[in-house]
Each structure stands twice: as structure tokens, then as C-alpha cells.
Scaffold this motif. Structure first.
Motif, PDB file in Angstrom:
ATOM      1  N   LYS A 185       0.824  -1.209   0.000  1.00  0.00           N
ATOM      2  CA  LYS A 185       0.000   0.000   0.000  1.00  0.00           C
ATOM      3  C   LYS A 185       0.856   1.256   0.000  1.00  0.00           C
ATOM      4  N   SER A 186       1.948   1.240   0.740  1.00  0.00           N
ATOM      5  CA  SER A 186       2.798   2.428   0.845  1.00  0.00           C
ATOM      6  C   SER A 186       3.418   2.802  -0.493  1.00  0.00           C
ATOM      7  N   GLU A 187       3.592   1.796  -1.335  1.00  0.00           N
ATOM      8  CA  GLU A 187       4.196   2.039  -2.644  1.00  0.00           C
ATOM      9  C   GLU A 187       3.137   1.990  -3.758  1.00  0.00           C
ATOM     10  N   THR A 188       1.908   1.759  -3.395  1.00  0.00           N
ATOM     11  CA  THR A 188       0.804   1.552  -4.351  1.00  0.00           C
ATOM     12  C   THR A 188       1.246   0.636  -5.485  1.00  0.00           C
ATOM     13  N   SER A 189       1.817  -0.491  -5.090  1.00  0.00           N
ATOM     14  CA  SER A 189       2.321  -1.420  -6.093  1.00  0.00           C
ATOM     15  C   SER A 189       1.745  -2.811  -5.883  1.00  0.00           C
ATOM     16  N   PHE A 190       1.778  -3.569  -6.952  1.00  0.00           N
ATOM     17  CA  PHE A 190       1.305  -4.959  -6.933  1.00  0.00           C
ATOM     18  C   PHE A 190       2.108  -5.718  -7.989  1.00  0.00           C
ATOM     19  N   HIS A 191       3.396  -5.818  -7.760  1.00  0.00           N
ATOM     20  CA  HIS A 191       4.297  -6.438  -8.734  1.00  0.00           C
ATOM     21  C   HIS A 191       4.140  -7.955  -8.758  1.00  0.00           C
ATOM     22  N   LEU A 192       4.248  -8.517  -9.943  1.00  0.00           N
ATOM     23  CA  LEU A 192       4.119  -9.962 -10.141  1.00  0.00           C
ATOM     24  C   LEU A 192       5.511 -10.582 -10.243  1.00  0.00           C
ATOM     25  N   THR A 193       5.730 -11.667  -9.535  1.00  0.00           N
ATOM     26  CA  THR A 193       7.043 -12.308  -9.559  1.00  0.00           C
ATOM     27  C   THR A 193       6.918 -13.810  -9.704  1.00  0.00           C
ATOM     28  N   LYS A 194       8.012 -14.399 -10.164  1.00  0.00           N
ATOM     29  CA  LYS A 194       8.140 -15.852 -10.220  1.00  0.00           C
ATOM     30  C   LYS A 194       9.621 -16.166 -10.095  1.00  0.00           C
ATOM     31  N   PRO A 195       9.974 -17.107  -9.248  1.00  0.00           N
ATOM     32  CA  PRO A 195      11.397 -17.353  -8.996  1.00  0.00           C
ATOM     33  C   PRO A 195      12.170 -17.852 -10.222  1.00  0.00           C
ATOM     34  N   SER A 196      11.491 -18.645 -11.050  1.00  0.00           N
ATOM     35  CA  SER A 196      12.194 -19.283 -12.155  1.00  0.00           C
ATOM     36  C   SER A 196      11.272 -19.358 -13.371  1.00  0.00           C
ATOM     37  N   ALA A 197      11.634 -18.657 -14.422  1.00  0.00           N
ATOM     38  CA  ALA A 197      10.778 -18.607 -15.606  1.00  0.00           C
ATOM     39  C   ALA A 197      10.842 -19.898 -16.403  1.00  0.00           C
ATOM     40  N   HIS A 198       9.701 -20.213 -17.002  1.00  0.00           N
ATOM     41  CA  HIS A 198       9.605 -21.378 -17.880  1.00  0.00           C
ATOM     42  C   HIS A 198       9.160 -20.891 -19.248  1.00  0.00           C
ATOM     43  N   MET A 199       9.524 -21.638 -20.256  1.00  0.00           N
ATOM     44  CA  MET A 199       9.165 -21.223 -21.624  1.00  0.00           C
ATOM     45  C   MET A 199       7.657 -21.007 -21.766  1.00  0.00           C
ATOM     46  N   SER A 200       6.888 -21.808 -21.060  1.00  0.00           N
ATOM     47  CA  SER A 200       5.431 -21.706 -21.170  1.00  0.00           C
ATOM     48  C   SER A 200       4.869 -20.444 -20.524  1.00  0.00           C
ATOM     49  N   ASP A 201       5.711 -19.689 -19.834  1.00  0.00           N
ATOM     50  CA  ASP A 201       5.241 -18.443 -19.211  1.00  0.00           C
ATOM     51  C   ASP A 201       5.172 -17.293 -20.218  1.00  0.00           C
ATOM     52  N   ALA A 202       5.710 -17.498 -21.400  1.00  0.00           N
ATOM     53  CA  ALA A 202       5.681 -16.441 -22.405  1.00  0.00           C
ATOM     54  C   ALA A 202       4.232 -16.107 -22.758  1.00  0.00           C
ATOM     55  N   ALA A 203       3.848 -14.864 -22.514  1.00  0.00           N
ATOM     56  CA  ALA A 203       2.452 -14.447 -22.688  1.00  0.00           C
ATOM     57  C   ALA A 203       2.363 -12.951 -22.416  1.00  0.00           C
ATOM     58  N   GLU A 204       1.138 -12.436 -22.513  1.00  0.00           N
ATOM     59  CA  GLU A 204       0.858 -11.053 -22.146  1.00  0.00           C
ATOM     60  C   GLU A 204       0.226 -11.058 -20.761  1.00  0.00           C
ATOM     61  N   TYR A 205       0.706 -10.177 -19.903  1.00  0.00           N
ATOM     62  CA  TYR A 205       0.211 -10.138 -18.527  1.00  0.00           C
ATOM     63  C   TYR A 205      -0.424  -8.782 -18.258  1.00  0.00           C
ATOM     64  N   PHE A 206      -1.592  -8.819 -17.651  1.00  0.00           N
ATOM     65  CA  PHE A 206      -2.347  -7.603 -17.372  1.00  0.00           C
ATOM     66  C   PHE A 206      -2.572  -7.446 -15.873  1.00  0.00           C
ATOM     67  N   CYS A 207      -2.221  -6.278 -15.379  1.00  0.00           N
ATOM     68  CA  CYS A 207      -2.535  -5.907 -14.003  1.00  0.00           C
ATOM     69  C   CYS A 207      -3.891  -5.193 -14.011  1.00  0.00           C
TER      70      CYS A 207
END
Lengths: 116, 116
Positions: free
Chosen positions: A69-91
Motif C-alpha cells: 500500500k505504501s508504494e501503491t504497487s502490486f508487482h508480479l514475480t516468479k522465482p524461475s521462468a519457464h518457456m510456457s510463461d511467455a504471454a501477455e500479462y495484465f494488471c
């Protein structure tokens, strides 16, 4: 009024390395926040959501996001990317006052590229 | 159970013609949304239906755009006298209830509209 800003239109990572997709929001009320993923030629799919419970939210496919809340942020993370993660991501953000109709406000999207 | 179905998946039309886009929501879902996704843009809210209540039309860009939802199920988005700037992917989504705080939207695969 509500708005959401995705700071990167395109992110490229190597397979096996961490993923960080950034999102900042603006909201008049206590917001609900979502991340949706859109794979090529497929419909949007909910990854995870924050609805005023735990600030660290775990979603599908190993993704998680932290509501700050203090940073008004909602960042998305994943420790280890996989090829199948390739996509468009919407917040996505919504201001919901109980009992009224509501609509989601989508960010402009971040295209995630995963390379070998 | 079938998901949200949209038809046609692709529509090419000439400038000035009328088009109709169809959405079959998930059975039992009371809320139905139309969004527009233009190239490089986030999702733009168009219209929202909730049960028998009057629809929220606040996102319709002009009076050339209209939508109806018959019998609380199937919805049709109509664009009259199409213009080239109407070219976009039109996405339909449904949700079990009107409150989004604890629900998620289920999206169709969209209709790609191209106005020549």
C-alpha cells in the motif's frame, strides 16, 4: 477514480531466471487487484487476486504478487521462468463499494518473452 | 462445462457496414462484460450487464455502439456504420455475481474485428 500503470511493455528473461512484472495502481477506495495472463490465441485467465486479505498472494503456475500500500504497487514475480510463461500479462484494479456494480480497469499489458 | 463462447472469432468488414458480435456466457453467470482490446492498449471497458438491472453503458465510445442481453444469457454487441478505429479484439467475460471482490471474470477468446 482508479487506474493502473504497467511500467514495462515488454520484459525478456532467460529460462530459469526470476521474473518481475511491475504494476502500480491508483484507487480511491480499498482496491482489489488482479493479474491476468493472456496466452496467444487464448482467452484471458486469472493468475491471482488480492482482496484485502494476506498481502502476499500466491497464484497459479508459481506466480505470486505482493500488495504494498505504501508504494501503491502490486508487482508480479516468479522465482524461475519457464518457456510456457511467455504471454501477455495484465494488471487489473477495481474499486468496489459493496452493493454497487463495478468494472475492472486493466493496465496496458506487459509482454513476457522467455528465451533459452 | 463450456466456457464463455464468442462468435465469430474473426470478422472482416467494410467501413460503414454494421456488425454484430455474439457472446454466450457460462450458464448461470449473472454478470456479463464487454471489453475492447486495441493493439498495444489495455482492455477498455465497454458495457456491463447484471441480471435484470439496467446495464452500465458508461464505456461505450459512441452511439454507434449498442449491446443487449436477451433472457439474462446471450449478449450481442452491435456496431453500426463501422469505422477503421473500431478495429480491435472484442472480449466478453462473465462472472457468477455482481461483486468482483471475491470473484473472477471468465473471458472468452474474443472476436477480432477488422474494418477495411
Amino acid at each position: 477514480a482508479q487506474s493502473v500503470t504497467q511500467l514495462d511493455s515488454h520484459v525478456s528473461v532467460s529460462e530459469g531466471t526470476p521474473v518481475l512484472l511491475r504494476c502500480n495502481y491508483s484507487s480511491s477506495y480499498s482496491p482489489s487487484l488482479f493479474w491476468y495472463v493472456q496466452h496467444p490465441n487464448k482467452g484471458l485467465q486469472l493468475l491471482l487476486k488480492y482482496t484485502s486479505a494476506a498481502t502476499l498472494v500466491k497464484g497459479i503456475n508459481g506466480f505470486e504478487a505482493e500488495f504494498k500500500k505504501s508504494e501503491t504497487s502490486f508487482h508480479l514475480t516468479k522465482p524461475s521462468a519457464h518457456m510456457s510463461d511467455a504471454a501477455e500479462y495484465f494488471c487489473v484494479v477495481t474499486d468496489l463499494v459493496t452493493g454497487t456494480a463495478s468494472k475492472l480497469t486493466f493496465g496496458t499489458g506487459t509482454r513476457l518473452q522467455v528465451t533459452l | 462445462g463450456a466456457g464463455v463462447s464468442q462468435s465469430p472469432s474473426n470478422k472482416v468488414t467494410e467501413k460503414g457496414k454494421d456488425v454484430e458480435l455474439r457472446c454466450d456466457p457460462i450458464s448461470g453467470h449473472t454478470a456479463l462484460y464487454w471489453y475492447r482490446q486495441s493493439l498495444g492498449q489495455g482492455l477498455e471497458f465497454l458495457i456491463y450487464f447484471q441480471g435484470n438491472s439496467a446495464p452500465d453503458k458508461s464505456g461505450l465510445p459512441s452511439d454507434r455502439f449498442s449491446a443487449e442481453r436477451t433472457g439474462g444469457s446471450v449478449s450481442t454487441l452491435t456496431i453500426q456504420r463501422t469505422q477503421q478505429e473500431d478495429s480491435a479484439v472484442y472480449l466478453c467475460a462473465s462472472s457468477p455475481s455482481y461483486t468482483l471482490r471475491n470473484e473472477k471474470l471468465f473471458f472468452g477468446s474474443g472476436t477480432q474485428l477488422s474494418v477495411l
